[in-house]
Design a protein around this motif. Structure first.
Motif, short mmCIF file in Angstrom:
data_model
loop_
_atom_site.label_atom_id
_atom_site.label_comp_id
_atom_site.label_asym_id
_atom_site.label_seq_id
_atom_site.Cartn_x
_atom_site.Cartn_y
_atom_site.Cartn_z
N LEU A 1 0.84 -1.19 0.00
CA LEU A 1 0.00 0.00 0.00
C LEU A 1 0.88 1.23 0.00
O LEU A 1 1.88 1.31 0.70
CB LEU A 1 -0.92 0.00 1.22
N GLY A 2 0.48 2.22 -0.78
CA GLY A 2 1.22 3.47 -0.82
C GLY A 2 2.28 3.50 -1.90
O GLY A 2 2.87 4.54 -2.17
N TYR B 1 -8.69 4.36 -9.60
CA TYR B 1 -7.74 4.25 -10.69
C TYR B 1 -8.19 3.11 -11.61
O TYR B 1 -8.92 2.23 -11.20
CB TYR B 1 -6.34 3.95 -10.15
N ARG C 1 2.87 2.46 -5.91
CA ARG C 1 2.32 1.96 -7.17
C ARG C 1 0.93 1.35 -6.96
O ARG C 1 0.74 0.15 -7.00
CB ARG C 1 3.26 0.93 -7.78
N ARG C 2 0.00 2.18 -6.76
CA ARG C 2 -1.38 1.81 -6.50
C ARG C 2 -1.87 0.60 -7.29
O ARG C 2 -1.59 0.47 -8.46
CB ARG C 2 -2.29 2.98 -6.87
N ASN C 3 -2.68 -0.20 -6.62
CA ASN C 3 -3.38 -1.28 -7.29
C ASN C 3 -2.47 -2.28 -8.01
O ASN C 3 -2.91 -3.01 -8.87
CB ASN C 3 -4.40 -0.76 -8.33
N THR C 4 -1.20 -2.28 -7.68
CA THR C 4 -0.30 -3.22 -8.34
C THR C 4 -0.17 -4.43 -7.45
O THR C 4 0.46 -4.38 -6.40
CB THR C 4 1.07 -2.59 -8.59
N THR D 1 -6.87 0.01 -13.82
CA THR D 1 -5.70 -0.85 -13.91
C THR D 1 -6.02 -2.05 -14.80
O THR D 1 -7.09 -2.60 -14.71
CB THR D 1 -5.29 -1.34 -12.51
N PHE E 1 0.33 -7.31 -13.70
CA PHE E 1 0.05 -5.91 -13.97
C PHE E 1 0.58 -5.51 -15.34
O PHE E 1 1.69 -5.85 -15.72
CB PHE E 1 0.73 -5.07 -12.88
N GLN F 1 -1.58 1.21 -15.74
CA GLN F 1 -2.56 1.87 -14.87
C GLN F 1 -2.64 3.35 -15.22
O GLN F 1 -1.64 3.96 -15.60
CB GLN F 1 -2.14 1.73 -13.42
N ASP G 1 -9.51 1.57 -5.88
CA ASP G 1 -8.32 2.16 -5.28
C ASP G 1 -8.03 1.47 -3.97
O ASP G 1 -8.69 1.74 -2.96
CB ASP G 1 -8.51 3.66 -5.07
N GLU G 2 -7.07 0.58 -3.98
CA GLU G 2 -6.78 -0.18 -2.76
C GLU G 2 -6.26 0.72 -1.65
O GLU G 2 -6.29 0.37 -0.49
CB GLU G 2 -5.78 -1.29 -3.04
N GLU G 3 -5.80 1.92 -2.01
CA GLU G 3 -5.30 2.84 -0.99
C GLU G 3 -6.40 3.23 -0.02
O GLU G 3 -6.16 3.56 1.13
CB GLU G 3 -4.74 4.10 -1.65
N LEU H 1 -10.05 -4.62 -4.99
CA LEU H 1 -10.10 -4.60 -6.45
C LEU H 1 -10.88 -5.81 -6.95
O LEU H 1 -10.63 -6.92 -6.55
CB LEU H 1 -8.70 -4.60 -7.02
N TYR I 1 -4.75 -5.88 -16.14
CA TYR I 1 -3.92 -7.04 -15.88
C TYR I 1 -4.01 -8.01 -17.05
O TYR I 1 -5.00 -8.04 -17.79
CB TYR I 1 -4.39 -7.76 -14.60
#
Lengths: 114, 111
Positions: A96-97, B32, A99-102, B34, B46, B49, B92-94, B99, B36
């Protein structure tokens, strides 16, 4: 070196048995996941752990129990296996924090329940 | 959670450019987009994005219109090895949003 490794790759077992799939990541990530991909190829999240704490727990039977001894490992234990549990299980990790969503996935564990 | 819609499958020939469009009408402000790629017997990996406009890397380009309700993955000059399933994810996993993978698009590249 494999970033996300899971074992075993193939597992054939009988209904009613208990089995475990192990996962380890060497990427230094703080978040790990278990995904299930069924015969129709839908990829669904099952669990997510952040720093060993459960943060996502989808509607998964309680026969499935994840265990995270440390942030580099997330094992999946399945009790009383049923035919419908046959699928490919993917372990994954992310940071987390950064490269988002990677999300980095393992190679998958093919579980067949007979 | 934003739901995505993609074509189930696409066929192409080697050397052609392939564009796969994904619809995500209820995308949220902090989401976002993304993409895959998944080869048979492997986990997804990945590709690219973006948040808005255009993003390009060594593998693909991603085009996002101003309203962000759709996005297009562009693969230049595909080869047989590009045959795979391509997933569009929105979230947005943040912010703790898990996801969600849709059904994906099966791309078959022929010689």
């Amino acid at each position: 070196d494999t970033a996300v490794s899971q074992t075993p790759k193939y597992l054939v077992t009988q209904m009613g048995n208990d089995k475990s799939i192990k996962c380890e990541q060497n990427l230094g990530h703080d978040t790990m996941y278990w995904y299930k991909q069924d015969s129709k190829k839908f990829l669904k999240i099952m669990f997510s752990y952040n720093n060993k704490e459960l943060i996502i727990n989808e509607t998964v039977p309680n026969r499935f129990s994840p265990k995270s001894p440390d942030k580099a490992h997330l094992n999946l234990h399945i009790n009383s296996l049923e035919l419908g549990d046959s699928a490919v299980y993917f372990c994954a990790s992310s940071q987390l924090g950064v490269r988002r969503n990677t999300i980095y996935f393992g190679e998958g564990s093919w579980l067949t329940v007979v | 959670l934003a739901k995505t819609t993609q074509p189930i499958s696409m066929d192409s020939y080697e050397g052609q450019e392939v564009n796969i469009t994904c619809s995500h009408n209820n995308i949220a402000t902090n989401d976002y987009i993304t993409w895959y790629q998944q080869f048979p017997s492997q986990g997804p990996r990945f590709i690219i994005q973006g948040y808005k406009t255009k993003v390009t890397n060594e593998v693909a380009s991603l085009f996002i219109p101003a309203d962000r309700k759709s996005s297009t993955l562009s693969l230049p000059r595909v080869s047989l090895s590009d045959t795979a399933v391509y997933y569009c994810l929105v979230g947005d996993e943040e912010y703790g949003n898990k996801l969600v993978f849709g059904a994906g698009t099966i791309l078959r590249v022929k010689s």
